[in-house]
Structures are given as C-alpha cells and as structure tokens.
Design a protein around this motif. Structure first.
Motif, PDB file in Angstrom:
ATOM      1  N   ARG A 209      -4.298  -1.614  -5.697  1.00 13.94           N
ATOM      2  CA  ARG A 209      -3.681  -1.993  -6.962  1.00 13.94           C
ATOM      3  C   ARG A 209      -3.103  -0.741  -7.607  1.00 13.94           C
ATOM      4  O   ARG A 209      -3.689   0.335  -7.565  1.00 13.94           O
ATOM      5  N   GLY A 210      -1.931  -0.900  -8.222  1.00 15.46           N
ATOM      6  CA  GLY A 210      -1.317   0.210  -8.924  1.00 15.46           C
ATOM      7  C   GLY A 210      -0.851   1.330  -8.017  1.00 15.46           C
ATOM      8  O   GLY A 210      -0.854   2.495  -8.410  1.00 15.46           O
ATOM      9  N   VAL A 211      -0.444   1.013  -6.793  1.00 14.98           N
ATOM     10  CA  VAL A 211       0.033   2.008  -5.837  1.00 14.98           C
ATOM     11  C   VAL A 211       1.546   1.876  -5.718  1.00 14.98           C
ATOM     12  O   VAL A 211       2.074   0.760  -5.624  1.00 14.98           O
ATOM     13  N   LEU A 212       2.250   3.000  -5.730  1.00 11.93           N
ATOM     14  CA  LEU A 212       3.708   3.029  -5.585  1.00 11.93           C
ATOM     15  C   LEU A 212       4.417   2.218  -6.667  1.00 11.93           C
ATOM     16  O   LEU A 212       5.507   1.695  -6.467  1.00 11.93           O
ATOM     17  N   GLY A 213       3.753   2.097  -7.825  1.00 14.87           N
ATOM     18  CA  GLY A 213       4.347   1.331  -8.917  1.00 14.87           C
ATOM     19  C   GLY A 213       4.317  -0.169  -8.711  1.00 14.87           C
ATOM     20  O   GLY A 213       4.971  -0.902  -9.457  1.00 14.87           O
ATOM     21  N   LEU A 214       3.555  -0.645  -7.711  1.00 19.35           N
ATOM     22  CA  LEU A 214       3.466  -2.077  -7.416  1.00 19.35           C
ATOM     23  C   LEU A 214       2.215  -2.660  -8.062  1.00 19.35           C
ATOM     24  O   LEU A 214       1.184  -1.986  -8.189  1.00 19.35           O
ATOM     25  N   GLN A 215       2.292  -3.913  -8.456  1.00 17.75           N
ATOM     26  CA  GLN A 215       1.133  -4.571  -9.051  1.00 17.75           C
ATOM     27  C   GLN A 215       0.012  -4.724  -8.034  1.00 17.75           C
ATOM     28  O   GLN A 215      -1.151  -4.506  -8.340  1.00 17.75           O
ATOM     29  N   SER A 216       0.359  -5.101  -6.812  1.00 16.45           N
ATOM     30  CA  SER A 216      -0.640  -5.275  -5.751  1.00 16.45           C
ATOM     31  C   SER A 216      -0.002  -4.925  -4.416  1.00 16.45           C
ATOM     32  O   SER A 216       1.208  -5.078  -4.223  1.00 16.45           O
ATOM     33  N   LEU A 217      -0.827  -4.465  -3.524  1.00 16.54           N
ATOM     34  CA  LEU A 217      -0.361  -4.097  -2.178  1.00 16.54           C
ATOM     35  C   LEU A 217      -1.487  -4.367  -1.194  1.00 16.54           C
ATOM     36  O   LEU A 217      -2.655  -4.023  -1.460  1.00 16.54           O
ATOM     37  N   ARG A 218      -1.125  -5.003  -0.070  1.00 15.13           N
ATOM     38  CA  ARG A 218      -2.105  -5.252   0.993  1.00 15.13           C
ATOM     39  C   ARG A 218      -1.537  -4.728   2.311  1.00 15.13           C
ATOM     40  O   ARG A 218      -0.397  -5.045   2.681  1.00 15.13           O
ATOM     41  N   LEU A 219      -2.332  -3.910   2.991  1.00 12.19           N
ATOM     42  CA  LEU A 219      -1.988  -3.404   4.316  1.00 12.19           C
ATOM     43  C   LEU A 219      -2.843  -4.159   5.327  1.00 12.19           C
ATOM     44  O   LEU A 219      -4.074  -4.100   5.275  1.00 12.19           O
ATOM     45  N   ILE A 220      -2.190  -4.886   6.248  1.00 11.51           N
ATOM     46  CA  ILE A 220      -2.881  -5.807   7.148  1.00 11.51           C
ATOM     47  C   ILE A 220      -2.640  -5.387   8.596  1.00 11.51           C
ATOM     48  O   ILE A 220      -1.495  -5.192   9.014  1.00 11.51           O
ATOM     49  N   PHE A 221      -3.737  -5.248   9.346  1.00 11.80           N
ATOM     50  CA  PHE A 221      -3.682  -4.961  10.784  1.00 11.80           C
ATOM     51  C   PHE A 221      -4.124  -6.222  11.517  1.00 11.80           C
ATOM     52  O   PHE A 221      -5.280  -6.656  11.379  1.00 11.80           O
ATOM     53  N   SER A 222      -3.219  -6.810  12.314  1.00 15.22           N
ATOM     54  CA  SER A 222      -3.516  -8.033  13.058  1.00 15.22           C
ATOM     55  C   SER A 222      -3.645  -7.711  14.541  1.00 15.22           C
ATOM     56  O   SER A 222      -2.697  -7.226  15.161  1.00 15.22           O
ATOM     57  N   MET A 223      -4.838  -7.968  15.101  1.00 15.28           N
ATOM     58  CA  MET A 223      -5.123  -7.692  16.512  1.00 15.28           C
ATOM     59  C   MET A 223      -5.557  -8.977  17.206  1.00 15.28           C
ATOM     60  O   MET A 223      -6.223  -9.832  16.602  1.00 15.28           O
TER      61      MET A 223
END
Length: 447
Positions: free
Chosen positions: A288-302
């Motif tokens: 939250r609050g990263v790069l001026g964004l309200q929310s951010l999710r980094l997803i790794f799909s294996m």
C-alpha cells in the motif's frame, strides 16, 4: 553544539553490533521537543523508536522526509564526516549544516537495524497517509502542498570499498537538493536519515559460563545473519511456498522502488490471497502506498507439469502479474524460469529488459509501462518440507560465456601446436653431401 559533543563521545566508546544510526531534525524555524538521548551503548528497539516518533510528531511538522540508505553505520561518520571525524573534507556537509540549523535534533547512534526496516510503516501509521517514493532526478517536477501532510521517501545507495566516500558525497548532494527544494517552496519539514542495515558489523562473542579463556586457534569470524526467506503456509499451517530475493526492483513512470525492502521483516500479513496445492502455487505480495498507487499486488504464478520426455514433474513460472488500482500488468515466463518440482529455482538476475526471462504478454499490455528486475532471486512452490529451500536449480547454463571463451582459446592453442608439429615432421635432410676431404672433381679437356 551539544549534539556534536554527544556524537564524539559515543563514537569514542561505542561498538555496534547489527545496529544503524538514525538522525532526525526539523527545518529552520520549526521546533521539536527535547527528547532524552539514549545512554551510551544502549540499543534502541522498535518499541522505543515508536515512542520517540510519537513524541517528536506531537510538535514537529507532519511533512516528513525519509532518507533511507541501503547501509549505514556510525563508522561512516567517523571515517568520512567533518563534524564527526574532525575532517575538513566532509562527505556529510549538507547533512551537518541541516543539523546545526535545527533545534533539538534527535540522534540515535544505536538503532536495532531490524527496526529501521519498519520505520516507513511506523510513519505511515502515525501520519495515516501512504508514503510516496521519489526519484532525485524528478525533484524539479515536484510541487509541495504545505496545507496537507505528506510522507516522502528517498532511497540512497551504498557500496563498500574505495568508492564509499564518493557515493556518500553524491548522497549528501541529493539530501542538499531535496532540502533546498523544501526551503525554496517555504515548506516546513521533519527529516530522518538512517540505514536499512549496518555497513559494518563488529561481532561480539559473549563469554559463556565455565568456558575457558585460554588461547584458541584463529578462525574466520561468523557472517552476519541474513534475512530468512518469506514463508507462506497452507491451511494446515505447513510451509508450501518460499521466496527470497536481495532486491525486487519495480519501475513505473520512471520511479523505482525495491519491493523486497520491507516484506522479509514485516509484522503484517503481506501474503494475503496466496494459495497452494499439488499442481498450482500462487504467491501474492500486498503493498500500500507504493509508487504513488493506492494498492499494489505482486503475484507469482507457478504450475507443476509432468513432461514424459524427462519422466518427471517440473515447476514452471507461468506469469508474474502486477495488479494496481484496478489495472493489471502481466509478464509471461519466457521458458527460462523452471526447475524440477522437488527443487527450488534460483537466478542471480531475473529481468524484463536485458536477456529477459519475463516478457510482457502483448505489445499493448500495461506491462510495457513497467520494468521488473530481481537480483539473487530464489523461489520454491512445491515439495516444501520446511522453512529452508531445497537444492537449487540455477538459471545459469553450463556453457557460460567464460567457459566458451576458455574452450575457444584452448582449441586455438591446440590448432597452433598441431600445425607446428606437422611442420616439424615435414622437415627432410638431403640424401647426399659434398665431401670436402675427397678428391676434387676434375673435368678433362679435349685438345
């Protein structure tokens, strides 16, 4: 100044163990309460740091500026400072000038470095606003609004060795530029300068009861502890996904942030939304609050897939997805992120630019606006038996450029040697020689 004398005294008697200094000051004309300085040799914990911040923000401006350096120790001030080390060529001239003009600056020489990782979260919790990471190259474009509180974070690099002072000078120049920007726009501020981990660690081995104090063999000092991997547990509480990375760099709109900076020591649940089963593992990192964004999710799909040719199951990284403010940026694995299912995958560099292992799904996808670069990246999504990685399958091929150069050089030398031997074997001696001791050759002449 009182704070200068305190620093000189602490530097002379203090030895640090996995600790970083923290300096906190306000702009000229702003006030900060008189906070009790810690006793010499005392390590400030995360709870004590929270108490200091609450007391300081009760009076100090709520326009907060964080200078977060990759590594920092009190020895850096001693070796490269002016006020701290009595040198004329200080690498912290702008920082020292700001401290001199500030009223009641707070100096914590020994902050537990694990607490420094949470300082961004502490300020976000106290101010109730997300942090904005700024790039020094975009300072001229930033317009400050003193009517509303804000939290700005500036990331400063660090390197050990001959280039340390040069880099510290550059960091100090960045600090000066940022402070000048606040001064030019007449915005009061509260500034903090600290490190995310110590640049120098002095190991202190405690004396155990009953242990002999006699001579012992010399040995290499133990290495400083490293961050444990990020662990996601299944519904039964057993580890099922492990992740480790030195950095998880993401760049958006020319602003770069390290997404691995806080997740390994975070007390919050950053893996909410992750799932794992026998054939699919999905690790989700929430910000939250990263790069001026309200929310951010980094997803790794294996996904675990069986290949008949090799007669074994393999773990494939299908996608790396960024979900932000209702949008998605999808990077497909180019086929290089894979390992046997019972192994972990390791790669020194996973990038979407140079020799990309991550490729945007399409030329018009949002992924073209992002750049991902992971260093010392290791992940395991299947057959996890504990909180330690299994044997790592590395992305580096056997025939690296260095090996190819060695092979080609060796083949060239063998060719030259073979050609030389062939030429020597072709040398032949003459069948007959004139004998200088024999009779001279006479040629009869006819009359």
């Amino acid at each position: 100044m009182a704070f200068t004398s305190l620093l000189l005294f602490i530097c002379s008697i203090y030895s640090c163990y996995a600790q970083v200094p923290l300096l906190m000051w306000t702009s000229d004309g702003s006030n900060m309460p008189n906070l009790a300085q810690p006793a010499a040799g005392q390590t400030v914990s995360g709870g004590q740091l929270t108490s200091y911040l609450k007391s300081a923000l009760s009076i100090a401006p709520h326009n907060v500026l964080l200078f977060l350096q990759d590594e920092l120790s009190m020895d850096d001030f001693t070796m490269y400072g002016g006020v701290f080390g009595n040198k004329q060529d200080s690498a912290f001239s702008n920082l020292e000038s700001a401290l001199r003009t500030s009223s009641n600056p707070l100096v914590l020489p020994a902050l537990d470095w694990s607490a420094s990782h949470s300082i961004l979260e502490l300020f976000q919790g106290e101010l109730g606003i997300p942090a904005v990471h700024i790039d020094p190259s975009t300072l001229k474009e930033i317009k400050l609004n003193a009517a509303q509180p804000f939290l700005l974070a500036v990331h400063l690099p660090y390197t050990a060795g001959d280039q340390t002072k040069e880099l510290l000078l550059k960091n100090d120049a960045v600090i000066g530029e940022v402070l000048d920007m606040f001064k030019s726009q007449d915005v009061p501020y509260t500034a903090v300068y600290t490190g995310l981990k110590p640049s120098r660690v002095i190991e202190e081995t405690p004396v155990m009861a009953g242990r002999s104090m006699g001579r012992s063999l010399l040995q290499a000092p133990p290495q400083a502890s490293v961050k444990p991997p990020l662990v996601f547990n299944d519904a039964e509480g057993r580890p099922c996904i492990l992740l480790w990375a030195d950095t998880l760099l993401a760049t958006y709109n020319k602003i770069e942030v390290d997404l691995a900076r806080d997740i390994f020591n975070s007390s919050t649940n950053v893996t909410a939304g992750s799932v794992c089963n026998e054939t699919l593992s999905r690790l989700v990192l929430n910000y939250r609050g990263v790069l001026g964004l309200q929310s951010l999710r980094l997803i790794f799909s294996m996904r675990k897939t069986f290949f008949p040719v090799s007669a074994r199951h393999w773990s494939l990284m299908e996608q790396v997805v960024l979900e932000y403010d209702g949008q998605r940026a999808i990077f497909n694995g180019s086929g290089g992120i894979y390992s046997p299912a019972e192994y972990s995958f390791h790669c020194q560099s996973v990038s979407s630019t140079q020799s990309p292992l991550l490729v945007p799904r399409s030329a018009t996808d949002n992924a073209t606006q992002w750049t991902l670069s992971f260093t010392d990246f290791q992940i395991q999504g299947f057959n996890v038996t504990g909180e330690d990685f299994s044997y790592a399958s590395d992305c580096a091929g056997f025939f690296t450029p260095g090996i190819w150069m060695g092979l080609l050089t060796s083949l060239l030398m063998v060719f030259i040697l073979t050609y030389g031997l062939h030429m020597i074997m072709q040398v032949r001696t003459m069948d007959r020689f004139d004998d200088p001791k024999g009779p001279a050759i006479s040629v009869p002449q006819s009359e």
